[in-house]
Design a protein around this motif. Structure first.
Motif, PDB file in Angstrom:
ATOM      1  N   VAL A 498       0.839  -1.196   0.000  1.00 53.05           N
ATOM      2  CA  VAL A 498       0.000   0.000   0.000  1.00 53.05           C
ATOM      3  C   VAL A 498       0.874   1.245   0.000  1.00 53.05           C
ATOM      4  O   VAL A 498       0.629   2.213  -0.730  1.00 53.05           O
ATOM      5  CB  VAL A 498      -0.950  -0.003   1.215  1.00 53.05           C
ATOM      6  CG1 VAL A 498      -1.554   1.380   1.427  1.00 53.05           C
ATOM      7  CG2 VAL A 498      -2.049  -1.029   1.022  1.00 53.05           C
ATOM      8  N   SER A 499       1.931   1.228   0.816  1.00 58.66           N
ATOM      9  CA  SER A 499       2.817   2.383   0.887  1.00 58.66           C
ATOM     10  C   SER A 499       3.456   2.675  -0.466  1.00 58.66           C
ATOM     11  O   SER A 499       3.520   3.832  -0.904  1.00 58.66           O
ATOM     12  CB  SER A 499       3.907   2.137   1.939  1.00 58.66           C
ATOM     13  OG  SER A 499       4.787   3.235   2.014  1.00 58.66           O
ATOM     14  N   GLU A 500       3.915   1.646  -1.174  1.00 60.69           N
ATOM     15  CA  GLU A 500       4.571   1.847  -2.461  1.00 60.69           C
ATOM     16  C   GLU A 500       3.584   2.368  -3.506  1.00 60.69           C
ATOM     17  O   GLU A 500       3.892   3.286  -4.267  1.00 60.69           O
ATOM     18  CB  GLU A 500       5.190   0.531  -2.945  1.00 60.69           C
ATOM     19  CG  GLU A 500       6.334   0.012  -2.090  1.00 60.69           C
ATOM     20  CD  GLU A 500       7.563   0.921  -2.171  1.00 60.69           C
ATOM     21  OE1 GLU A 500       7.650   1.733  -3.114  1.00 60.69           O
ATOM     22  OE2 GLU A 500       8.424   0.815  -1.285  1.00 60.69           O
ATOM     23  N   VAL A 501       2.383   1.783  -3.558  1.00 63.11           N
ATOM     24  CA  VAL A 501       1.409   2.197  -4.579  1.00 63.11           C
ATOM     25  C   VAL A 501       0.896   3.598  -4.284  1.00 63.11           C
ATOM     26  O   VAL A 501       0.748   4.429  -5.197  1.00 63.11           O
ATOM     27  CB  VAL A 501       0.245   1.169  -4.648  1.00 63.11           C
ATOM     28  CG1 VAL A 501      -0.821   1.656  -5.617  1.00 63.11           C
ATOM     29  CG2 VAL A 501       0.762  -0.197  -5.075  1.00 63.11           C
ATOM     30  N   VAL A 502       0.624   3.925  -3.018  1.00 66.17           N
ATOM     31  CA  VAL A 502       0.141   5.259  -2.667  1.00 66.17           C
ATOM     32  C   VAL A 502       1.216   6.303  -2.939  1.00 66.17           C
ATOM     33  O   VAL A 502       0.938   7.393  -3.456  1.00 66.17           O
ATOM     34  CB  VAL A 502      -0.322   5.288  -1.202  1.00 66.17           C
ATOM     35  CG1 VAL A 502      -0.578   6.725  -0.752  1.00 66.17           C
ATOM     36  CG2 VAL A 502      -1.586   4.459  -1.031  1.00 66.17           C
ATOM     37  N   ALA A 503       2.467   5.995  -2.606  1.00 71.54           N
ATOM     38  CA  ALA A 503       3.554   6.933  -2.872  1.00 71.54           C
ATOM     39  C   ALA A 503       3.679   7.220  -4.360  1.00 71.54           C
ATOM     40  O   ALA A 503       3.935   8.362  -4.768  1.00 71.54           O
ATOM     41  CB  ALA A 503       4.864   6.377  -2.316  1.00 71.54           C
ATOM     42  N   ASN A 504       3.500   6.221  -5.176  1.00 73.07           N
ATOM     43  CA  ASN A 504       3.549   6.428  -6.625  1.00 73.07           C
ATOM     44  C   ASN A 504       2.385   7.300  -7.094  1.00 73.07           C
ATOM     45  O   ASN A 504       2.547   8.172  -7.968  1.00 73.07           O
ATOM     46  CB  ASN A 504       3.526   5.074  -7.344  1.00 73.07           C
ATOM     47  CG  ASN A 504       3.797   5.216  -8.832  1.00 73.07           C
ATOM     48  OD1 ASN A 504       4.930   5.445  -9.231  1.00 73.07           O
ATOM     49  ND2 ASN A 504       2.743   5.082  -9.641  1.00 73.07           N
ATOM     50  N   ALA A 505       1.193   7.095  -6.503  1.00 81.62           N
ATOM     51  CA  ALA A 505       0.036   7.914  -6.879  1.00 81.62           C
ATOM     52  C   ALA A 505       0.238   9.370  -6.471  1.00 81.62           C
ATOM     53  O   ALA A 505      -0.146  10.295  -7.193  1.00 81.62           O
ATOM     54  CB  ALA A 505      -1.237   7.348  -6.243  1.00 81.62           C
ATOM     55  N   VAL A 506       0.848   9.594  -5.294  1.00 83.80           N
ATOM     56  CA  VAL A 506       1.084  10.958  -4.823  1.00 83.80           C
ATOM     57  C   VAL A 506       1.975  11.729  -5.791  1.00 83.80           C
ATOM     58  O   VAL A 506       1.805  12.937  -5.992  1.00 83.80           O
ATOM     59  CB  VAL A 506       1.707  10.917  -3.403  1.00 83.80           C
ATOM     60  CG1 VAL A 506       2.224  12.290  -2.995  1.00 83.80           C
ATOM     61  CG2 VAL A 506       0.685  10.412  -2.401  1.00 83.80           C
ATOM     62  N   ARG A 507       2.906  11.042  -6.445  1.00 86.90           N
ATOM     63  CA  ARG A 507       3.832  11.719  -7.360  1.00 86.90           C
ATOM     64  C   ARG A 507       3.107  12.354  -8.543  1.00 86.90           C
ATOM     65  O   ARG A 507       3.536  13.388  -9.049  1.00 86.90           O
ATOM     66  CB  ARG A 507       4.864  10.715  -7.888  1.00 86.90           C
ATOM     67  CG  ARG A 507       5.841  10.201  -6.859  1.00 86.90           C
ATOM     68  CD  ARG A 507       6.742   9.157  -7.494  1.00 86.90           C
ATOM     69  NE  ARG A 507       7.406   9.676  -8.695  1.00 86.90           N
ATOM     70  CZ  ARG A 507       7.972   8.906  -9.628  1.00 86.90           C
ATOM     71  NH1 ARG A 507       7.932   7.578  -9.492  1.00 86.90           N
ATOM     72  NH2 ARG A 507       8.563   9.443 -10.662  1.00 86.90           N
ATOM     73  N   PHE A 508       2.010  11.759  -8.986  1.00 86.34           N
ATOM     74  CA  PHE A 508       1.367  12.215 -10.220  1.00 86.34           C
ATOM     75  C   PHE A 508      -0.008  12.857  -9.994  1.00 86.34           C
ATOM     76  O   PHE A 508      -0.527  13.544 -10.867  1.00 86.34           O
ATOM     77  CB  PHE A 508       1.195  11.041 -11.196  1.00 86.34           C
ATOM     78  CG  PHE A 508       2.493  10.431 -11.628  1.00 86.34           C
ATOM     79  CD1 PHE A 508       3.240  10.997 -12.636  1.00 86.34           C
ATOM     80  CD2 PHE A 508       2.977   9.277 -11.006  1.00 86.34           C
ATOM     81  CE1 PHE A 508       4.442  10.436 -13.041  1.00 86.34           C
ATOM     82  CE2 PHE A 508       4.176   8.714 -11.403  1.00 86.34           C
ATOM     83  CZ  PHE A 508       4.915   9.293 -12.422  1.00 86.34           C
ATOM     84  N   ALA A 509      -0.622  12.620  -8.842  1.00 94.69           N
ATOM     85  CA  ALA A 509      -1.996  13.076  -8.624  1.00 94.69           C
ATOM     86  C   ALA A 509      -2.044  14.577  -8.364  1.00 94.69           C
ATOM     87  O   ALA A 509      -1.142  15.158  -7.737  1.00 94.69           O
ATOM     88  CB  ALA A 509      -2.627  12.322  -7.462  1.00 94.69           C
ATOM     89  N   SER A 510      -3.114  15.202  -8.829  1.00 91.11           N
ATOM     90  CA  SER A 510      -3.371  16.606  -8.535  1.00 91.11           C
ATOM     91  C   SER A 510      -4.640  16.777  -7.699  1.00 91.11           C
ATOM     92  O   SER A 510      -4.923  17.871  -7.214  1.00 91.11           O
ATOM     93  CB  SER A 510      -3.517  17.406  -9.838  1.00 91.11           C
ATOM     94  OG  SER A 510      -4.578  16.888 -10.629  1.00 91.11           O
ATOM     95  N   ARG A 511      -5.368  15.713  -7.524  1.00 94.95           N
ATOM     96  CA  ARG A 511      -6.586  15.719  -6.718  1.00 94.95           C
ATOM     97  C   ARG A 511      -6.500  14.596  -5.687  1.00 94.95           C
ATOM     98  O   ARG A 511      -5.594  13.745  -5.767  1.00 94.95           O
ATOM     99  CB  ARG A 511      -7.821  15.544  -7.604  1.00 94.95           C
ATOM    100  CG  ARG A 511      -8.035  16.680  -8.592  1.00 94.95           C
ATOM    101  CD  ARG A 511      -9.260  16.419  -9.435  1.00 94.95           C
ATOM    102  NE  ARG A 511      -9.465  17.504 -10.411  1.00 94.95           N
ATOM    103  CZ  ARG A 511     -10.465  17.518 -11.294  1.00 94.95           C
ATOM    104  NH1 ARG A 511     -11.339  16.508 -11.318  1.00 94.95           N
ATOM    105  NH2 ARG A 511     -10.571  18.526 -12.134  1.00 94.95           N
TER     106      ARG A 511
END
Length: 587
Positions: A498-511
């Motif tokens: 979960v930590s790895e996937v969420v961290a990757n999402a944080v890099r690209f997400a704007s919302r």
């Protein structure tokens, strides 16, 4: 294969007196020739009635016996050459049918003869002209053919036997042996012409039947190949299907169905029907089904899926139209979203046995280009069953669509009359009714979905701001939820992934990003964000500081994937549950 075809039917009025009995007059006698023409006209019409190989041979034997001969033996090459293929002539002739004035079972003798090309029988068949059994050297060839029947009589003396090769347009298919008993006149030279015509029309009929059967087999294979080989098994819903080709045509139809898993444990249920019965209909069906699968992967609403499908059909440039119904089931919210493009309305069988025809605006068929599709939402309670079907199930020569739909509702109500709902497979059989036994005017496709839902307490869902601290927040929420579900043994690995996937999402997400955990037959984690960039796994070098996140997910998860949706993407992974009672895994 040896098959007894039985005695011949009475000859037509013009041929009730055997032609060989009174058609041997001199050149000044016109009546025998007239009778032969009448006989040939009736016989060839009868042979042409055969729609398959067995029927064609049956009609030949019944046209020849007793009107023209007392016995007829048919030998066909095994295997039969079909179409325009070239190559070596098959090696054996097999006795395929026998018809006698006094029927007897073919004896237990050999059924196969090898007409080698350098022997007389092979040369006679290749030559293609009928011959009398007493022609020089022909007796041995006739004995070869008659020897396959075991109990058949020996080669009769004189002109009482004719061997007529079955010559098609491109191939020799076999031969027919015609025999007259001692109570009838011998065959004449004119009878050779009659035998030649019988053999020629039979050979053409056999070729037609074989090509028809081959096309039917190809069409059926094409149709079934384009249908899903198996249905998925998504949590919260059980699926069953039926497909029955038409019994009145060998041409392939355009009926299809599909069940497509979507992000969030939802599933798309699709049924469609391309107008017409042809290879073109099947090809268009395959294109539309592929388009629907692609559009479903974008996680679009049902009306938008049909809108884009209609546009795609216009780009295909075909004049064929199609109907299609697209439904989306959410097992968590237990809701159904349906949109219709000219298709028949689905039937929702409620847990109490009530069969409801869902009122969905029909819209225009796919390919018309008028659009205007609408999505209708309805409650889909656990225990309810949705049936999607094509018009072959409810429409026939004897009843219209409305009558057929009411009959379908009655069958479903009767099947659900007991205290225990019927199994889904049995319900499909009940929905088909007598149509499942044959006599169908059109193809039938049926897709049934029994809704089981997913309990809300087995789902955890959060929105989180895309900031550096979000990965730590996601780990804490995951740890707390898995402890509540009794899945402590999965906490360490799940937290890491979960930590790895969420961290990757944080890099690209704007919302805000979404995190959802579902505990069904597996533990599933889904992380969604608004970026359409789908992550790809790569092997990081020793000097790289990052790039190992998805590699870890790939190593630790049983399955994982990334799906583009209309709002961005969803990255998910699954883990098997530990061996523990269900009560220890769920709240």
């Amino acid at each position: 294969m040896t098959k007894q075809l039985g005695g011949g039917d009475p000859a037509p009025p013009a041929t009730r007196a055997h032609p060989g009995t009174h058609l041997a007059g001199g050149p000044d006698d016109a009546e025998p020739h007239t009778d032969r023409l009448r006989y040939l006209d009736a016989a060839t019409r009868r042979i042409a009635r055969g729609m398959n190989l067995d029927e064609t041979l049956h009609e030949l034997c019944h046209a020849a016996v007793p009107a023209f001969a007392d016995t007829a033996f048919v030998h066909l090459y095994a295997p039969l050459p079909v179409g325009d293929e070239t190559g070596a002539v098959p090696g054996v002739l097999r006795l395929h049918g026998a018809d006698r004035a006094s029927p007897r079972d073919p004896g237990p003798g050999a059924e196969v003869v090898n007409p080698a090309a350098d022997r007389l029988l092979g040369k006679l068949l290749q030559d293609g002209r009928p011959v009398f059994g007493n022609a020089p050297g022909v007796t041995s060839a006739a004995a070869e053919l008659l020897g396959t029947a075991g109990a058949a009589p020996a080669v009769p003396p004189g002109r009482r036997l004719i061997i007529a090769p079955l010559h098609g347009r491109s191939h020799v298919l076999g031969s027919v042996v015609l025999i007259r008993g001692p109570g009838r006149p011998e065959f004449t030279d004119d009878d050779l012409i009659v035998a030649s015509q019988l053999a020629t029309h039979t050979a053409l009929g056999l070729e037609k039947a074989m090509l028809y059967e081959r096309e039917a087999a190809i069409a059926d294979t094409l149709q079934r190949t384009m249908l899903p080989p198996s249905l998925p098994d998504p949590p919260g819903v059980r699926l069953a299907s039926r497909y029955l080709p038409s019994s009145r045509t060998a041409q392939v139809g355009g009926d299809w169905y599909d069940a497509i898993p979507l992000p969030g444990n939802r599933v798309a249920l699709v049924i469609g029907d391309v107008m017409g019965h042809s290879m073109t209909s099947a090809a268009i069906m395959g294109q539309l089904r592929t388009s629907v699968q692609t559009l479903a992967g974008l996680d679009l609403p049902p009306d938008e899926v049909l809108h884009h499908l209609d546009e795609q059909a216009g780009r295909l440039g075909s004049e064929h139209t199609a109907t299609c119904l697209y439904a989306m089931y959410d097992p968590v919210q237990q809701r159904l979203l349906v949109s219709n493009a000219g298709h028949l309305p689905p039937v929702l069988l409620h847990p109490d046995g009530r069969a409801e025809v869902l009122q969905v605006p029909p819209g225009a068929p796919i390919g018309v280009g008028s659009g205007g599709f609408e999505s209708v939402e309805t409650h889909a309670p656990a225990g309810a069953t949705l049936l999607l079907y094509t018009d072959g199930l409810v429409e026939s020569r004897d009843s219209d669509v409305l009558t057929g739909v009411e009959a379908l509702r009655a069958r479903l109500r009767a099947a659900s009359a007991g205290s225990v709902p019927p199994a889904l497979e049995k319900l499909c059989d009940e929905a088909l009714g007598a149509l499942g036994a044959g006599g169908r005017d059109d193809d039938i496709a049926l897709l049934a979905a029994r809704f089981e839902g997913i309990l809300p307490e087995t789902v955890a869902y959060w929105y989180m701001a895309p900031r550096p601290q979000t990965a730590g927040q996601a780990r804490r929420l995951t740890r707390r939820t898995l402890g509540h579900w009794g899945l402590e043994s999965l906490v360490e690995t799940t937290e890491l992934m979960v930590s790895e996937v969420v961290a990757n999402a944080v890099r690209f997400a704007s919302r805000p990003i979404t995190l959802r955990l579902l505990c069904t037959d597996v533990l599933r984690c889904e992380v969604g964000d608004d970026s359409p960039i789908v992550p790809r796994m790569r092997h990081a070098r020793l000097s790289d500081e990052g790039g190992r996140g998805l590699f870890l997910v790939d190593q630790l998860a049983r399955r994982w994937g990334a799906t583009r949706v209309s709002t961005g993407k969803v990255v998910w992974f699954e883990q098997p549950l530990p061996d523990a009672p269900a009560g220890d895994r769920t709240p």
